[in-house]
Design an enzyme around this catalytic site. Structure first.
Site, mmCIF file in Angstrom:
data_model
loop_
_atom_site.group_PDB
_atom_site.id
_atom_site.type_symbol
_atom_site.label_atom_id
_atom_site.label_comp_id
_atom_site.label_asym_id
_atom_site.label_seq_id
_atom_site.Cartn_x
_atom_site.Cartn_y
_atom_site.Cartn_z
ATOM 1 C CD GLU A 34 34.036 41.790 44.525
ATOM 2 O OE1 GLU A 34 35.876 40.436 43.814
ATOM 3 O OE2 GLU A 34 33.673 42.310 44.780
ATOM 4 N NE ARG A 259 41.924 33.206 36.853
ATOM 5 C CZ ARG A 259 40.579 33.803 37.009
ATOM 6 N NH1 ARG A 259 39.608 33.833 36.926
ATOM 7 N NH2 ARG A 259 40.520 34.419 38.015
ATOM 8 C CE LYS A 269 33.174 35.922 41.172
ATOM 9 N NZ LYS A 269 33.163 36.014 42.744
HETATM 10 P P1 ATP Z 1 35.930 36.108 38.657
HETATM 11 O O1 ATP Z 1 37.198 36.751 37.372
HETATM 12 O O2 ATP Z 1 35.496 34.829 37.451
HETATM 13 O O3 ATP Z 1 34.236 36.446 39.114
HETATM 14 P P2 ATP Z 1 37.498 35.942 40.972
HETATM 15 O O4 ATP Z 1 38.337 35.253 41.138
HETATM 16 O O5 ATP Z 1 37.157 36.776 40.849
HETATM 17 O O6 ATP Z 1 36.805 35.034 38.932
HETATM 18 P P3 ATP Z 1 36.418 35.151 43.499
HETATM 19 O O7 ATP Z 1 34.955 35.164 43.980
HETATM 20 O O8 ATP Z 1 38.029 36.254 44.047
HETATM 21 O O9 ATP Z 1 36.644 35.422 41.645
HETATM 22 O O10 ATP Z 1 36.732 34.136 43.323
HETATM 23 C C1 ATP Z 1 36.768 32.901 44.240
HETATM 24 C C2 ATP Z 1 38.046 32.406 44.099
HETATM 25 O O11 ATP Z 1 38.029 31.077 43.275
HETATM 26 C C3 ATP Z 1 39.744 32.183 44.373
HETATM 27 O O12 ATP Z 1 40.822 32.239 45.019
HETATM 28 C C4 ATP Z 1 39.916 32.611 42.803
HETATM 29 O O13 ATP Z 1 41.496 32.253 42.903
HETATM 30 C C5 ATP Z 1 39.082 31.539 42.241
HETATM 31 N N1 ATP Z 1 38.726 31.085 41.235
HETATM 32 C C6 ATP Z 1 38.727 32.133 40.331
HETATM 33 N N2 ATP Z 1 37.979 31.419 39.110
HETATM 34 C C7 ATP Z 1 38.924 30.499 39.011
HETATM 35 C C8 ATP Z 1 38.953 29.373 37.883
HETATM 36 N N3 ATP Z 1 38.716 29.769 36.590
HETATM 37 N N4 ATP Z 1 39.934 28.546 38.042
HETATM 38 C C9 ATP Z 1 40.640 28.505 39.189
HETATM 39 N N5 ATP Z 1 39.765 28.928 40.127
HETATM 40 C C10 ATP Z 1 39.375 30.226 40.358
HETATM 41 MG MG MG Z 2 37.058 39.191 41.490
#
Ligand code: ATP
Ligand code: MG
Length: 550
Positions: A34, A259, A269
């Protein structure tokens, strides 16, 4: 460096089986960020997993921006994410935006309404949350749940046409308010948001929810293995429901892995954005940030990050990885690549009283003692040099082998020097040493007359290049948060230490991103933003040794 390309993991096994059984003919994965912030090392794990799986089985990986929330998204983030994925060394097959499918998503929602599987709810978000029930008690049905198909079609169209204010109405799936899986209790599909979207502008004022949009995106793109993190495990039944009830031709499958979490850091983020917004750091690419851009600016290489991601593997259960593991991989990567030079971070002047004034000799120095192929360079030596302030003590403890009155040490690549006199200022601080050198002891001359225990690094004063050094400690201390504390209360006040010192003349024209090993200090990267001609800034990537064993 170790190149494990096909470390086995449960997702890889599933892919291999699906290809062998003919369930899929080609593996298609996607990385779906995102665009609401910069990518972090956790994303790197997901990127490596998706791209390396597809590469290994000769499949494809798309980069897809999951841009269904206009309020938090921005083109700056889109560009930074593209840049980071490329920098890690991956090439996407297609670049997609979820927002390009808003039309199709709308049509699928209309299909659900027609099938009696979705309805417009006038309740507020709070009311919907309050009536969802708990893990042990069922939810309550909305009073609007049994609207007719015609009324729902009309209201949903009017939602799209902008007739309603934000929050006034939502579209909900009609599944089961008593389902043991809370995610199936009539989840929200669409909400009204009057906001400008980075890609679609003002075309839409209703936006699909992530849980509804994501499976549709995967299906539209022909994704075979939709890999996400464990917190979406309970969403899988809804994922499958959306694919089935929206009558998507292609049926993707979701697989979850744990994760990545690292010690001493925050990995979300939202929290990282808070650090940026609160000016707790110097932007998203501050070297103390666990962002890919921060790690890059600190001096991490794509090779080190990829090796780290392979090593930590893909698990089904949560764990916290020690950040020293990441450090291990950058040391491994730079060990044979980085030029090994000398830098004095906290200078103390030394005058070599028996060395001829006005003379400079150029001494031979190997560039990397473990990699002969990197060759040699010439370094200047003359009557005045700088050594490290803490390489001298007036009253040393036992087993101190560096300089103190009367003691002799070796200068790396040069001569033995002996401390003859110490000059203090009026407050008793040491400001200069007077030493003598022994011309017989020149490095490389085969001198075997006597031995000394200490070897110091130094730079020649008349040729030295002034430089700034930035040393880092974890941004967040590892202590438990007390009640009512936020992670912002745990910021480490010593996370950045700035020192002004000197480097060898060779490094005067070092450019941003060049990496060096400074004798006894560790690996450093030339800061690409703050270095100026004649005054490089060096970010410490990592010190030389750690007790940590991988
Ligand atoms: P954040 O909470 O940091 O914003 P998110 O999962 O909301 O993380 P996205 O941009 O939606 O962030 O994530 C893109 C991809 O990266 C998704 O498939 C998510 O599952 C993966 N991802 C995000 N954080 C991690 C992590 N700490 N370890 C492994 N994969 C991750
Ligand atoms: Mg997110």
């Amino acid at each position: 460096m170790e190149t494990k390309t096909s470390s086995s993991n449960f997702i890889r096994n599933i892919v291999a089986e699906d290809l062998a059984s003919g369930k899929v003919s080609e593996v298609v994965t996607r990385f779906p960020p995102e665009p609401n912030g910069y990518l972090h090392i956790g994303h790197a794990k997901s990127i490596c997993l998706n791209f390396e799986l597809a590469d290994e089985f000769k499949g494809r990986t798309n980069l897809r921006f999951d841009d269904t929330n206009p309020v938090k998204e921005d083109v700056e983030y889109v560009e930074s994410i593209k840049n980071d994925v490329e920098w890690l060394g991956f090439k996407w097959d297609n670049l997609f935006f979820a927002s390009n499918y808003f039309g199709e998503m709308y049509d699928r929602a209309v299909l659900l309404i027609r099938k009696g599987l979705a309805y417009v709810d006038d309740q507020s978000a709070d009311q919907i949350r309050e009536t969802r029930g708990t893990l042990t008690s069922p939810g309550q049905e909305s009073p609007y749940r049994n609207r007719s198909v015609e009324e729902n079609l009309d209201l949903f169209r009017r939602m799209k046409e902008g007739e309603f204010a934000d929050g006034q109405k939502v579209l909900r799936a009609k599944i089961d308010m008593a389902s043991p899986n809370v995610n199936l209790r009539d989840p929200i599909l669409y909400r009204v948001v009057h906001a400008h979207h980075h890609n679609t502008g003002d075309e839409w004022c209703i936006y699909p929810m992530y849980a509804f949009a994501h499976p549709l995106e995967d299906a539209i793109e022909g994704v075979t293995h939709s890999i996400c993190t464990l917190e979406f495990e309970d969403q899988r039944p809804f994922y499958d429901w959306v694919i089935r009830e929206c009558e998507m031709k292609w049926v993707p499958h979701q697989y979850e892995f744990a994760r990545l979490n690292l010690t001493n850091t925050v990995m979300s983020k939202r929290k990282l954005k808070l650090l940026v917004d609160e000016n707790a750091v110097d932007g998203w690419d501050d070297p103390r940030m666990p962002t890919i851009s921060g790690l890059r600016r600190k001096g991490y290489t794509p090779e080190a990050i990829r090796a780290f991601c392979r090593e930590i593997g893909v698990a089904k259960s949560y764990g916290i990885v020690d950040e020293r593991m990441l450090e291990h991989f950058i040391r491994e990567d730079l060990k044979l690549k980085a030029l090994r030079t000398m830098a004095v971070l906290q200078p103390l002047k030394v005058v070599i009283t028996n060395y001829p004034e006005g003379q400079t000799e150029w001494l031979d120095a190997e560039n990397n003692s473990e990699n002969e192929e990197m060759g040699h360079r010439k370094i200047p030596f003359s009557r005045e040099i700088y050594i490290e302030r803490d390489d001298y003590m007036d009253n040393p403890p036992p087993k101190y082998f560096r300089l103190f009155p009367g003691n002799e040490v070796r200068l790396k690549h040069a001569y033995f020097i002996k401390c003859e006199e110490v000059i203090h200022d009026s407050e008793g601080n040491v400001i200069e040493l007077r030493c003598t050198y022994d011309p017989e002891t020149k490095s490389g001359s085969g001198f075997t007359g006597r031995k000394v225990k200490g070897t110091l690094h130094w730079v020649d004063a008349s040729h030295a290049v002034p430089a700034e050094f930035r040393l880092y400690e974890p941004l967040i201390s590892d202590e438990e948060e007390e009640d009512g504390q936020s992670f912002l209360d745990r910021l480490n006040p010593n996370s950045l230490q700035v020192l002004e010192g000197f480097v060898e003349p060779e490094m005067k024209d070092a450019s941003g991103g060049d990496k060096f090993q400074f004798f006894r200090h560790g690996y450093f990267n030339v800061d690409p933003k703050d270095s100026t001609p004649g005054h490089p800034v060096f970010n410490r990537i990592v010190s030389l040794k750690s007790s940590f064993v991988v």
